[in-house]
Design an enzyme around this catalytic site. Sequence first.
Site, mmCIF file in Angstrom:
data_model
loop_
_atom_site.group_PDB
_atom_site.id
_atom_site.type_symbol
_atom_site.label_atom_id
_atom_site.label_comp_id
_atom_site.label_asym_id
_atom_site.label_seq_id
_atom_site.Cartn_x
_atom_site.Cartn_y
_atom_site.Cartn_z
ATOM 1 N N SER A 83 -29.421 -21.884 82.713
ATOM 2 C CA SER A 83 -30.049 -22.933 83.506
ATOM 3 C C SER A 83 -29.541 -22.884 84.957
ATOM 4 O O SER A 83 -29.657 -21.853 85.609
ATOM 5 C CB SER A 83 -29.813 -24.292 82.848
ATOM 6 O OG SER A 83 -30.708 -25.256 83.349
ATOM 7 N N ASP A 203 -35.717 -23.722 78.613
ATOM 8 C CA ASP A 203 -34.312 -23.737 79.043
ATOM 9 C C ASP A 203 -33.361 -23.157 77.993
ATOM 10 O O ASP A 203 -33.344 -23.580 76.830
ATOM 11 C CB ASP A 203 -33.913 -25.181 79.342
ATOM 12 C CG ASP A 203 -32.646 -25.284 80.160
ATOM 13 O OD1 ASP A 203 -31.614 -24.747 79.713
ATOM 14 O OD2 ASP A 203 -32.683 -25.910 81.238
#
Length: 314
Positions: A83, A203
């Site tokens: 991320s 993600d």
Amino acid sequence: MKKYCLLFAVFVTALPLFSGEIKKQDDILREFLWNEFISTPAEERTKVGLSLSAGGTRGFAHVGVLEVLEDAGTPIDMLTGTSMGAVIGSAYAAGLPIKGLWELGENMTINKVTDDLGVTGLFKLIVGKELPTSQQFEVFLNENLENKNFEDLNIPFACPSMDIKTGEKVLFTSGPVALAVRASMNLPGVFEPVQYRQRQLVDGGVVDYLPVGAVKDLGAEYVIASLALQDYSGVVPKTIAAYLLRIGDIRGAILTEEALTKANFAVKPKIANIEVLAFEKLPKAGEIGVREMYKNLRALQEDLILFNMKKYAK
């Protein structure tokens, strides 16, 4: 190898002498051994890897961690990140200087991530039930990474994402960097999945919040983990989106417990009152990272020196 055996013997013999009033001598010894370590050719010392956690905008604390590590001359032989950790890690691996990383944070806004949050985007979300796209973020990344592929990076790098269809972790080590980083930071339920080779990617923090195993796979013998933690005390989510993001953070915290057992050293900047998408607070997160890494620098140096000596004393 003989040199490290001798240094190790000197270090162990001298330890009982360095306490109390003569603490300065301990600092001198550590500085001497540290300079010996960082001046040793890469092929003759321990390979050091750095793993950067997810955490949304809180992950910008990794920039502060990197600044202190670089100022101390700490070698970073390979990098992984999830991320926001993927954003920072990829930029550093691509050769962006620390100053450039801080500037990256100054220029990163929600509009650089998506242009679907205007009137048209909200209309699509309400009427068409379509999530915003993060395509704009890939454009922003390519501008800063100069359209590089993994093979073009100065430092070996990898970042994870997750296929929302199968729940599988997808670890990127080749191909376009910007697309991989975008996928690794593509918050589920906030942005539509990134389509890539029959995959629907979201993600990576859902499956690998702190990618320590991945940096070991790249060849790291000693792993430094930077974990951007949220301080939940006194902060209660007030929206559905905030609750969903909080659940993701809590799951990530659980995942990190196992990952941390595989790391040799961890720095944990604790960040309060910075929400996942609060881009205006990126500099604040970075400053917290500086303070936390500086506070832990001496312990890291001593641990890495000893690890290296023990390895070459065998």
